[in-house]
Design a protein around this motif. Sequence first.
Motif, short mmCIF file in Angstrom:
data_model
loop_
_atom_site.label_atom_id
_atom_site.label_comp_id
_atom_site.label_asym_id
_atom_site.label_seq_id
_atom_site.Cartn_x
_atom_site.Cartn_y
_atom_site.Cartn_z
N ARG A 18 0.15 16.58 -5.35
CA ARG A 18 1.58 16.55 -5.61
C ARG A 18 2.32 17.01 -4.35
N PRO A 19 3.40 16.35 -4.00
CA PRO A 19 4.18 16.78 -2.83
C PRO A 19 4.93 18.08 -3.13
N LYS A 20 5.40 18.72 -2.09
CA LYS A 20 6.09 19.98 -2.26
C LYS A 20 7.51 19.80 -2.77
N THR A 21 8.19 18.76 -2.29
CA THR A 21 9.61 18.57 -2.67
C THR A 21 9.86 17.12 -3.03
N GLU A 22 9.43 16.73 -4.22
CA GLU A 22 9.63 15.37 -4.70
C GLU A 22 11.03 15.21 -5.28
N LEU A 43 8.18 0.84 -8.36
CA LEU A 43 7.00 0.41 -7.59
C LEU A 43 5.94 1.49 -7.49
N GLY A 44 6.18 2.62 -8.13
CA GLY A 44 5.20 3.70 -8.12
C GLY A 44 5.13 4.44 -6.80
N ILE A 45 6.24 4.45 -6.07
CA ILE A 45 6.29 5.12 -4.77
C ILE A 45 7.00 6.46 -4.90
N THR A 46 6.41 7.51 -4.39
CA THR A 46 7.01 8.85 -4.44
C THR A 46 8.04 8.99 -3.33
N VAL A 47 9.18 9.59 -3.67
CA VAL A 47 10.23 9.87 -2.69
C VAL A 47 10.37 11.38 -2.55
N CYS A 48 10.40 11.85 -1.31
CA CYS A 48 10.54 13.29 -1.03
C CYS A 48 11.73 13.52 -0.11
N ASN A 49 12.30 14.71 -0.19
CA ASN A 49 13.38 15.08 0.72
C ASN A 49 13.09 16.46 1.28
N THR A 50 14.09 17.04 1.98
CA THR A 50 13.87 18.36 2.61
C THR A 50 14.95 19.35 2.18
N PRO A 51 14.96 19.75 0.92
CA PRO A 51 15.98 20.69 0.44
C PRO A 51 15.70 22.12 0.88
N ASP A 52 16.68 22.98 0.64
CA ASP A 52 16.55 24.44 0.80
C ASP A 52 16.43 24.90 2.25
N ILE A 53 15.53 24.32 3.02
CA ILE A 53 15.28 24.86 4.36
C ILE A 53 16.46 24.66 5.31
N LEU A 54 17.37 23.76 4.97
CA LEU A 54 18.52 23.57 5.84
C LEU A 54 19.82 24.10 5.24
N CYS A 83 5.99 16.00 6.97
CA CYS A 83 4.57 15.78 7.24
C CYS A 83 3.69 16.36 6.13
N GLU A 84 4.06 17.52 5.64
CA GLU A 84 3.28 18.14 4.56
C GLU A 84 3.36 17.31 3.28
N ASN A 85 4.55 16.83 2.95
CA ASN A 85 4.71 16.00 1.75
C ASN A 85 3.88 14.73 1.84
N ILE A 86 3.93 14.08 3.00
CA ILE A 86 3.15 12.86 3.20
C ILE A 86 1.65 13.15 3.07
N GLU A 115 0.81 -1.22 0.00
CA GLU A 115 0.00 0.00 0.00
C GLU A 115 0.85 1.28 0.00
N LEU A 116 2.16 1.11 -0.05
CA LEU A 116 3.07 2.24 0.13
C LEU A 116 3.00 3.22 -1.04
N LYS A 117 2.80 4.48 -0.69
CA LYS A 117 2.67 5.53 -1.71
C LYS A 117 3.81 6.55 -1.65
N VAL A 118 4.38 6.78 -0.46
CA VAL A 118 5.37 7.85 -0.34
C VAL A 118 6.36 7.56 0.78
N VAL A 119 7.62 7.92 0.52
CA VAL A 119 8.67 7.92 1.53
C VAL A 119 9.18 9.36 1.62
N ALA A 120 9.03 9.96 2.80
CA ALA A 120 9.49 11.33 3.03
C ALA A 120 10.75 11.26 3.90
N ASN A 121 11.89 11.59 3.30
CA ASN A 121 13.17 11.47 3.99
C ASN A 121 13.54 12.79 4.66
#
Length: 322
Positions: free
Chosen positions: A315-319, A91-102, A304-307, A69-75
């Motif tokens: 669409r996630p903010k930072t895919e 597998l059709g799973i979206t991956v997100c990260n946390t750029p820019d803010i750090l 949390c927002e991306n998930i 059932e996995l749809k997204v991994v937010a790192n």
Amino acid sequence: MNRQKIVITRKIPESYVNDLKKQFEVVMWSSEDQPVTREYLLNEVKDASAILSMLTDTIDRELLSQGSELKVVANMAVGYDNIDVQAARDLGITVCNTPDILSDTTADLAFALMMATARRIVEAAEMVKQGKWLSWSPYFLAGYEIHHKTIGIVGMGKIGEAIAKRATGFDMNILYYNRSRKPDAEQRLGAVYADLDTLLQESDFIVCMIPLTAQTKGLFGEKEFKKMKRTAIFINAARGAVVDESALIAALEAGEIAGAGLDVFEKEPIDANHPLLQFPNVVALPHIGSATHETRSAMIALCCENITRVLRGERPKTEVKS
């Protein structure tokens, strides 16, 4: 109707968990300091829709395949070398990260590490604490100046540019090496593009900010350290595996470089008896590049927002696109 399940791999503040619980089922690893076990994650991901992961978690094809059932991994990191992005894509799973803010926070740390190493700050502070400061002499704990020196930044992404911006305040000459030229950074910051060999040979400070990829693994090896000035200081605040640590140790032992400031290592946590930690001219930190209250909170909020966006069908903010 069953609610979609989110697995959080490290304990985070309850305020974020409570907000997620209003819409989703949330399962969270109980420890803030100890990494989630593989067994726990493999079990919990089976019926999970999302994972909020840390850079210390191995999110590989085996794990991803368990989550039907996995749809997204937010790192919770800019880098995502801990995730098999190709497997996720298959597998059709979206991956997100946390750029820019750090970017600014990590640049602060990298520059602080450079200053601490050059001016022997940690060594000096320990001497005072241990009661070994007995007198003054002309070259007592003499380090190296930073102002008007040449800084070579390897990896001119957002963090690299933020480091370059700080270097302008010290009237430093700025060289950079990157996969592609950055004309805007050149114009705004006076940065000069150089090939890697030239940068290594001419820089007083070499700051590594490249992502870990198959191409960059072990990029800094014996040949690279031999090209540096004997007065050069090497800084790594990117990923430990981009450096051949045995080559760095050899360079320090031979006096081929003047010192190193390291926030990352090939194996983390680094063993207390590791040879790198025996050098007085090495400043070693426990991977705290983005570790401020403000930035870590912003990183969690973005995860949390991306998930939430993905689980709502948005669409996630930072895919991660690469």
